[in-house]
Every structure is written in structure tokens, then in C-alpha cells.
Design an enzyme around this catalytic site. Sequence first.
Site, PDB file in Angstrom:
ATOM      1  CG  ASP A  63      -2.695 -13.857  -0.678  1.00  0.00           C
ATOM      2  OD1 ASP A  63      -2.895 -14.219  -1.841  1.00  0.00           O
ATOM      3  OD2 ASP A  63      -3.037 -12.757  -0.221  1.00  0.00           O
ATOM      4  CD  GLU A  92      -3.755  -8.924   3.791  1.00  0.00           C
ATOM      5  OE1 GLU A  92      -3.596  -7.720   3.559  1.00  0.00           O
ATOM      6  OE2 GLU A  92      -2.949  -9.800   3.463  1.00  0.00           O
ATOM      7  CD  GLU A  93      -2.232 -13.185   7.551  1.00  0.00           C
ATOM      8  OE1 GLU A  93      -2.616 -14.296   7.156  1.00  0.00           O
ATOM      9  OE2 GLU A  93      -1.439 -12.478   6.917  1.00  0.00           O
ATOM     10  CG  ASP A 115      -1.496  -6.717   5.682  1.00  0.00           C
ATOM     11  OD1 ASP A 115      -1.104  -7.746   6.272  1.00  0.00           O
ATOM     12  OD2 ASP A 115      -1.295  -6.508   4.474  1.00  0.00           O
ATOM     13  CD  GLU A 274      -2.924  -5.174   1.440  1.00  0.00           C
ATOM     14  OE1 GLU A 274      -2.077  -6.032   1.717  1.00  0.00           O
ATOM     15  OE2 GLU A 274      -3.591  -5.228   0.385  1.00  0.00           O
TER      16      GLU A 274
HETATM   17  P1  AHM Z   1       2.583  -8.376  -6.747  1.00  0.00           P
HETATM   18  O1  AHM Z   1       3.615  -9.405  -6.422  1.00  0.00           O
HETATM   19  O2  AHM Z   1       1.391  -8.956  -7.464  1.00  0.00           O
HETATM   20  O3  AHM Z   1       3.148  -7.194  -7.481  1.00  0.00           O
HETATM   21  O4  AHM Z   1       2.018  -7.851  -5.360  1.00  0.00           O
HETATM   22  C1  AHM Z   1       2.780  -7.058  -4.524  1.00  0.00           C
HETATM   23  C2  AHM Z   1       1.882  -6.369  -3.549  1.00  0.00           C
HETATM   24  C3  AHM Z   1       2.597  -5.410  -2.647  1.00  0.00           C
HETATM   25  O5  AHM Z   1       2.556  -4.107  -3.149  1.00  0.00           O
HETATM   26  C4  AHM Z   1       1.874  -5.561  -1.349  1.00  0.00           C
HETATM   27  O6  AHM Z   1       2.668  -5.230  -0.269  1.00  0.00           O
HETATM   28  C5  AHM Z   1       1.526  -7.022  -1.372  1.00  0.00           C
HETATM   29  O7  AHM Z   1       1.307  -7.347  -2.708  1.00  0.00           O
HETATM   30  C6  AHM Z   1       0.283  -7.352  -0.599  1.00  0.00           C
HETATM   31  O8  AHM Z   1       0.180  -8.721  -0.476  1.00  0.00           O
HETATM   32  P2  AHM Z   1       0.285  -9.401   0.993  1.00  0.00           P
HETATM   33  O9  AHM Z   1      -0.652  -8.654   1.889  1.00  0.00           O
HETATM   34  O10 AHM Z   1      -0.163 -10.805   0.727  1.00  0.00           O
HETATM   35  O11 AHM Z   1       1.702  -9.328   1.453  1.00  0.00           O
HETATM   36 MG    MG Z   2      -1.055  -7.186   2.709  1.00  0.00          MG
END
Ligand code: AHM
Ligand code: MG
Length: 336
Positions: A63, A92-93, A115, A274
Amino acid sequence: MNRIITLDEFIIHRQKDFPFASGELTGLLRDIGVAAKIVNREVNKAGLVNILGSAGGDNATGDEVQKLDLYANEKLIECLKNSGECCGVASEEFEDFIPIPAVASKASKYVVVFDPLDGSSNIDVNVSVGTIFGIYRRKSNADGPCTLEDFLQKGSELVAAGYVLYGTSTILVYSTGRGVNGFTLDPSIGEFCLSHRDIQIPNRGNYYSVNQGYYLKFDVEMRRYIDHCSDMNLRLRYIGSMVSDIHRILLQGGIFLYPQTRKYPQGKLRLVYECNPLSFIVEQAGGKAMTCQLQRVLDLEVTHLHQRATIAMGSPDMIDEMKAFVEKYSALPTFN
Ligand code: AHM
Ligand code: MG
């Protein structure tokens, strides 16, 4: 007027409830509280200073990394070094865990997973984000550095977990396995103050939270359950910031779903950073958390740091209902 109880006071007062009541966990939780205040200050300034936008890299799971993620990551690690109770972190990073050298020959007994800034795609548009953390007692020998096995523990072995939601106000919610309490940051005194004592999730609620844009990508049983939520006139709320969605459900009841899709056949959310910490909190508040294949999340084997899982968590009666839909419709032949 009720006397204000600060997070520090509360942690120290509760120390005796904890099975290893030596003050070690107290130190760690306080470190996290300090980090949360620093991150909060920066999140609040995000629209003012030139800290918005991408840092130009990808994190270990592919990501895009925002600058504020990196900042939060750095501050958490710095603060966790303070008390000398933490022998390593996994974030997570980062691809790998990071051992923390012992402070003044202190035998650090804990590792922390986190996270640092969940839902970071929301930062640029001024929508709530959160920090999620979990604390495990190390498995490795306290004389040496931490090892991977310290981090690959099941969620049921968490000794504490929590989150910080940087929302309209900033709230830190945590549990050491004896209920869940929430502390709202009073910016005028710079302290987290006890605001939500012994949080109990309602048995059911009026909200369901799922990215309904993926509806056609979900399996039939999940689609039938989502149809049911809509038929029941439940209100759809999906912020795209899991901490915010779970916080609403914790206080008002409801269900949060992130099932498998074609893009994410194992689910999108990360088990270690998470799903496990938030499942621990939800269960401690009387809720339930399971995968969309109906395994209890906290019982899942953890085989790698960035493992993903599908998830359904929230009010107990609603999770039972979802389970009944999965049992009924996944047993039927599908005609997609
Ligand atoms: P989506 O955009 O596929 O629905 O994903 C949203 C989800 C959230 O519920 C969560 O907070 C986030 O993805 C986690 O991703 P990151 O850790 O990259 O912010
Ligand atoms: Mg996250």
C-alpha cells in the site's frame, strides 16, 4: 462533579488486577499513551503543515505510505523504548520485526505489534484515522534479542490491546483482559481522562459496516446476509477507517464485515496488526469476532507477520445471525 481520572492514574490503579503485577505493563501502556498524544498533535496539524501527501513509497504489503504513517511509526517506536519494557516491535509499515536493545540491563518481557495509522487514505480529506496496538509477552529467552516466534502468537495470547481514534475528539480505548475502558484526550490539560468506563457492546445495533461497493465480488452467503441487513432497514455506515467503524459499533452496536473478494481472496485486513487487537477489544466488551469462514479470529494460527484475514465482528446476536446465513447459503450450490 465527578473527579477526573487520568489514563496514568487508571493504569496504576489497575496494575494489581494484572496477572504479572510488576508494573511492566503499566510502563508500556504509558509509553503508548505518550506516543498517542504526540501523534494526535501531528494529525491535528496535518492540514496546516506540509506533511500531507505520499512519502513516495509502498509499505511491506504494497500500500502507498503516507508521510504521517511514517511519523506515527517512528514516534511509537521511540516512545516504546522509554520504559525499557519492550524488547521488539512489529509494525504494519515494516516487512520485518525490529528488536529493541535492552535498557540498563533490564530484562524486557514484552513485544508490541501495531498499525501506526490505520485508514491513512483518509488523512488527505480530514477524516478520522486511528492507531491499533497489541501487546504480547515474549516467548524467547529474556537474555537475548526477541525472535519471530514472539510476534507469531495467536490473538488469544494478547495480554493487552487497544486503539487510539483521532476523531472529533481523540480517544484511547484499551483492555488488559478485564473489560474495556476509554479515555478522551482533554487538550486543555494534555491528559487522557476516563470517559467510557467498562464499555459493553449492545447485543445488537442499527448499523452495518461493509464496503458495499464490492457487493458483487462477495460470495453468495455474504451477499444474502448484506441483503438481510438492508431488508431489516439497518443503516449502512462505512468510513473506510476500521478504527472509526469499530468504535461506533462498540458504543452503539452493529456489525463490521470485510469478507474475501477476488482481489483479496484471504481478506484485506491484517491479522496481526488489525484483526487480532480489535477482536480482543470487541470480545472483551462482550462482542464476537470471527472470520467469514466462521473461525474465531483470536484462535487463528499466525504464520507470518503480514498475514491477512477475513473478518466479521461486532454485536454478538448479529454475528450469530451472520453465522447462520453463512451456514445456510454456503452449503447450497451456487449459480453465480
Ligand atoms: P477498502 O477501501 O478496501 O474498503 O478498505 C478499507 C479498510 C479499512 O476498514 C481499514 O481501516 C483500512 O482498509 C486498512 O488499510 P490501511 O491499513 O492501509 O489503512
Ligand atoms: Mg491498517
